[in-house]
Motif scaffolding. Sequence first.
Motif, mmCIF file in Angstrom:
data_model
loop_
_atom_site.group_PDB
_atom_site.id
_atom_site.type_symbol
_atom_site.label_atom_id
_atom_site.label_comp_id
_atom_site.label_asym_id
_atom_site.label_seq_id
_atom_site.Cartn_x
_atom_site.Cartn_y
_atom_site.Cartn_z
ATOM 1 N N ILE A 64 0.828 -1.203 0.000
ATOM 2 C CA ILE A 64 0.000 0.000 0.000
ATOM 3 C C ILE A 64 0.863 1.255 0.000
ATOM 4 O O ILE A 64 0.558 2.249 -0.663
ATOM 5 N N ASP A 65 1.981 1.229 0.747
ATOM 6 C CA ASP A 65 2.868 2.403 0.782
ATOM 7 C C ASP A 65 3.482 2.678 -0.586
ATOM 8 O O ASP A 65 3.547 3.842 -1.033
ATOM 9 N N ILE A 66 3.949 1.621 -1.270
ATOM 10 C CA ILE A 66 4.522 1.792 -2.611
ATOM 11 C C ILE A 66 3.466 2.308 -3.578
ATOM 12 O O ILE A 66 3.709 3.200 -4.395
ATOM 13 N N TRP A 67 2.263 1.744 -3.487
ATOM 14 C CA TRP A 67 1.152 2.145 -4.356
ATOM 15 C C TRP A 67 0.797 3.620 -4.135
ATOM 16 O O TRP A 67 0.586 4.365 -5.084
ATOM 17 N N GLN A 68 0.778 4.044 -2.865
ATOM 18 C CA GLN A 68 0.430 5.429 -2.563
ATOM 19 C C GLN A 68 1.504 6.393 -3.049
ATOM 20 O O GLN A 68 1.201 7.490 -3.544
#
Length: 388
Positions: free
Chosen positions: A126-130
Amino acid sequence: MACSSCSTGKDGQPRGCKNNGTCGTDGCNKLTVFDWLSNMSLPNGQKPFDCVEVRFKNSRKEFFRNEENLPLSIGDVVATQAKSGHDVGVVTLTGELVRVQMKRKKTAPDDKTLPKIYRKATQRDIDIWQKCRDREEEIKKRSREIAIALKLEMKLSDVEFQGDGSKATFYYTAEDRVDFRQLIKDMAKAFQIRIEMRQIGYRQEAQRLGGIGSCGRELCCSTWLHDFRSVSTASARYQQLALNPQKLAGQCGKLKCCLNYELDVYLEALKDFPPQDSKLMTKKGLAFCQKADIFKETLWFSYKDEPANWHPLTKQQVLEILELNKKNEKAPTLEEYAEENTVSVEKTAYESVVAEDSLTRFDKPKRNNKRRNKKRRNNKSKAKPNAK
């Protein structure tokens, strides 16, 4: 509807999830399908359907097979299979409704080539996606500058990153074929990612970007409309609309999709309606149709020598006159038919008891100040002898 992150913040101000339709609880999403089977249990011995619908940025939805039998529900963030690497999306539909959606979109439920779901997205995913989502606006601006420098006749409307950040898809619109080979080389060198160019239509562009229509509501294509039917100027002609391109065109520059919403009702009403180019032969002369009201079933005709004088006729009267003309018989004058219509209207007219034509019927009646002043003077004159 709104997601749980859109609650009220400090001092009564709305907090807002600031995800622009990609919140985790699927409450603010575009084109969301209501799962009306969510509170119903499956019959004994039947296994739940192993495919789910996953939504990515904006309105892009795809079907994936849940081979690991993960306990998924609407709003879960999952890592899905991609051509290279993995992508991250939000589950929008599960259960038997997915089978219905696949049939509607002509996708075989037993297709073995469907991509699969790897796992529920971890916090690292989720952090990479955000982070990739935060870079999209900057990259879109820079890519437009590169396209302008190369003098390409195209419009880059949106950028979508893959969940792992290894690839970016650029959506563009163009009138003709565009040679963007040099553009891909320059963007891959500037952004250090794999580039994919995808051409979309003007309606799809408006669907992805969203906006407010002339009706004051959000665009239909960005909220609930998922299939685009062709709209022609005949739709406006049947509904007796002025062929003004500025009023009939939407934000995409094409004819508004809402022109088709009431078209079937008009076509049904026009089945037994006389043509508007019909000519009536009367004893006074030839008459032409000037105006028609389809739902009131009224047509206005005028004589050839008196085009300014319009006479209202009902649909049945016009059909009767046309039948007489087919027999080479002339109908009575239009004034006679118009008098019949006015007499029938006068008989059915409703006269209100409270005088509806009065504009001051709700105003308070004015007080008579002269009478009140006279009473005051009489009271004063009676009080003077007692004072002595």
